[in-house]
Design an enzyme around this catalytic site. Sequence first.
Site, PDB file in Angstrom:
ATOM      1  N   LYS A  84       0.830  -1.209   0.000  1.00 15.31           N
ATOM      2  CA  LYS A  84       0.000   0.000   0.000  1.00 15.31           C
ATOM      3  C   LYS A  84       0.866   1.261   0.000  1.00 15.31           C
ATOM      4  O   LYS A  84       0.381   2.344  -0.335  1.00 15.31           O
ATOM      5  CB  LYS A  84      -0.955   0.012   1.186  1.00 15.31           C
ATOM      6  CG  LYS A  84      -0.314   0.246   2.538  1.00 15.31           C
ATOM      7  CD  LYS A  84      -1.372   0.395   3.615  1.00 15.31           C
ATOM      8  CE  LYS A  84      -0.752   0.711   4.963  1.00 15.31           C
ATOM      9  NZ  LYS A  84      -1.762   0.911   6.020  1.00 15.31           N
ATOM     10  N   ASP A  85       2.149   1.125   0.375  1.00 17.20           N
ATOM     11  CA  ASP A  85       3.069   2.266   0.390  1.00 17.20           C
ATOM     12  C   ASP A  85       3.803   2.441  -0.933  1.00 17.20           C
ATOM     13  O   ASP A  85       4.571   3.389  -1.082  1.00 17.20           O
ATOM     14  CB  ASP A  85       4.118   2.094   1.493  1.00 17.20           C
ATOM     15  CG  ASP A  85       3.531   2.140   2.889  1.00 17.20           C
ATOM     16  OD1 ASP A  85       2.387   2.607   3.026  1.00 17.20           O
ATOM     17  OD2 ASP A  85       4.206   1.706   3.831  1.00 17.20           O
ATOM     18  N   ARG A 132      -7.971   8.854   4.156  1.00 16.11           N
ATOM     19  CA  ARG A 132      -9.095   7.952   3.879  1.00 16.11           C
ATOM     20  C   ARG A 132      -9.775   7.521   5.174  1.00 16.11           C
ATOM     21  O   ARG A 132     -11.008   7.553   5.285  1.00 16.11           O
ATOM     22  CB  ARG A 132      -8.573   6.743   3.087  1.00 16.11           C
ATOM     23  CG  ARG A 132      -9.636   5.779   2.571  1.00 16.11           C
ATOM     24  CD  ARG A 132      -9.768   4.535   3.435  1.00 16.11           C
ATOM     25  NE  ARG A 132      -8.492   3.951   3.754  1.00 16.11           N
ATOM     26  CZ  ARG A 132      -8.318   3.081   4.740  1.00 16.11           C
ATOM     27  NH1 ARG A 132      -9.326   2.720   5.506  1.00 16.11           N
ATOM     28  NH2 ARG A 132      -7.129   2.593   5.020  1.00 16.11           N
ATOM     29  N   ARG A 133      -8.996   7.125   6.172  1.00 18.64           N
ATOM     30  CA  ARG A 133      -9.588   6.737   7.456  1.00 18.64           C
ATOM     31  C   ARG A 133     -10.275   7.919   8.124  1.00 18.64           C
ATOM     32  O   ARG A 133     -11.336   7.773   8.736  1.00 18.64           O
ATOM     33  CB  ARG A 133      -8.511   6.160   8.383  1.00 18.64           C
ATOM     34  CG  ARG A 133      -8.006   4.797   7.957  1.00 18.64           C
ATOM     35  CD  ARG A 133      -6.861   4.345   8.827  1.00 18.64           C
ATOM     36  NE  ARG A 133      -6.344   3.041   8.414  1.00 18.64           N
ATOM     37  CZ  ARG A 133      -5.098   2.646   8.552  1.00 18.64           C
ATOM     38  NH1 ARG A 133      -4.191   3.461   9.094  1.00 18.64           N
ATOM     39  NH2 ARG A 133      -4.715   1.449   8.152  1.00 18.64           N
ATOM     40  N   ARG A 150       1.411  10.690  13.608  1.00 20.45           N
ATOM     41  CA  ARG A 150       2.483   9.961  12.933  1.00 20.45           C
ATOM     42  C   ARG A 150       3.127   9.048  13.959  1.00 20.45           C
ATOM     43  O   ARG A 150       2.840   9.103  15.139  1.00 20.45           O
ATOM     44  CB  ARG A 150       3.531  10.938  12.386  1.00 20.45           C
ATOM     45  CG  ARG A 150       3.148  11.681  11.117  1.00 20.45           C
ATOM     46  CD  ARG A 150       2.970  10.809   9.904  1.00 20.45           C
ATOM     47  NE  ARG A 150       4.028   9.820   9.716  1.00 20.45           N
ATOM     48  CZ  ARG A 150       5.204  10.076   9.152  1.00 20.45           C
ATOM     49  NH1 ARG A 150       5.497  11.295   8.728  1.00 20.45           N
ATOM     50  NH2 ARG A 150       6.098   9.120   9.005  1.00 20.45           N
ATOM     51  N   ARG A 156       1.666   4.907  18.225  1.00 22.79           N
ATOM     52  CA  ARG A 156       0.248   5.236  18.062  1.00 22.79           C
ATOM     53  C   ARG A 156      -0.596   4.580  19.146  1.00 22.79           C
ATOM     54  O   ARG A 156      -1.529   5.204  19.678  1.00 22.79           O
ATOM     55  CB  ARG A 156      -0.213   4.820  16.669  1.00 22.79           C
ATOM     56  CG  ARG A 156       0.502   5.589  15.562  1.00 22.79           C
ATOM     57  CD  ARG A 156       0.038   5.171  14.178  1.00 22.79           C
ATOM     58  NE  ARG A 156       0.859   5.809  13.142  1.00 22.79           N
ATOM     59  CZ  ARG A 156       0.398   6.271  11.995  1.00 22.79           C
ATOM     60  NH1 ARG A 156      -0.882   6.190  11.716  1.00 22.79           N
ATOM     61  NH2 ARG A 156       1.205   6.818  11.119  1.00 22.79           N
ATOM     62  N   CYS A 245      -0.913   7.514  -2.994  1.00 20.60           N
ATOM     63  CA  CYS A 245      -1.178   6.466  -2.014  1.00 20.60           C
ATOM     64  C   CYS A 245      -1.973   6.985  -0.811  1.00 20.60           C
ATOM     65  O   CYS A 245      -2.640   6.220  -0.126  1.00 20.60           O
ATOM     66  CB  CYS A 245       0.138   5.875  -1.516  1.00 20.60           C
ATOM     67  SG  CYS A 245       1.232   5.286  -2.816  1.00 20.60           S
TER      68      CYS A 245
END
Length: 332
Positions: A84-85, A132-133, A150, A156, A245
């Site tokens: 995905k990156d 997106r989230r 980040r 996180r 992305c």
Amino acid sequence: MGGPSAVTLLVGTRGSALALAQAGDIAREITERTGVPTELVPVTTHGDVSRESLSSLGGTGVFASALREFLLAGKCDLVVHSMKDLPTAPYTGLRIGAVPIRADARDALCARDGLTLETLPDGARVGTGSPRRAAQLAARRPDLVIVDIRGNVDTRLNFVSSGELDAVVLAAAGLGRLGRTERITEYFDLESWPTAPAQGALAIEVRDEDHSDALARALAAIQDDASHAAAAAERSILYRLEAGCAAPIGAHAIVGQGNVTLLGAVYAPDGSDSLALTGSGDVVTPAGAPETEDFVSLSSASIIETAEEVGRALADELLARGAAALAPLKHN
């Protein structure tokens, strides 16, 4: 398992705990299945050391560039990317040599006190670094305070442990690879909460010119055609939309016996609107193949080609239905 080899394959990887864990899994799998020795070679990327937001850094491609330069310089034999990156545009001199079996593609909520998205209190603070989230959260719970964060997975999660945030949204795959699934309080269903294209999939990138026997055996041993096709379908939406992305786009592909079904969704950044469509296509059986030949024995190229065609067609339909007016896409 193949016989022992005098060649050691050097596996390039980012130096984060998650990157090392997933690259280590790949390295061990290669050695177990082929007998070819492997060695991890960590590479520091700009995205790992910068504290800027992901969008201001130019998207998640910042994580791939240093690895690619390292590979092209001949300092390793293959690199392991979170797919995905990985930018969707082809990169001169490199190719995706394999996509292993995909991990859980879902997003997961990690909240205090076992809370779910529905039971979080009004005004709860939820962290994510993904546009997106953030859009999906705002659409479901417009009362929430979305905090741009980040840091690695444990950083996180510590925002929640410390009480600074009520919850964070993370990829289930990363939590699983790090052994942190006990922190998950809710999984989000992919049909109603599609995730980043290729989330949960790894891409093994190699040099175009490198066709050594040891590398060829390694790639063949870890390749999973269904995972590769699903990721290719999802990523082709991004490529067709000319979206980065980090764009507020979700996708979810299902690859079955001879067919590919794809859900694509585009979100307004503030969650006020969205557009979701589904497309599908049948895998074309190679000429001369028996009529009874099933999906698993079809050529990898046919499966991936079909998947990409489904993604391109769905992206065109999204554009025709007004996707460019919802999200910041480069497509004109």
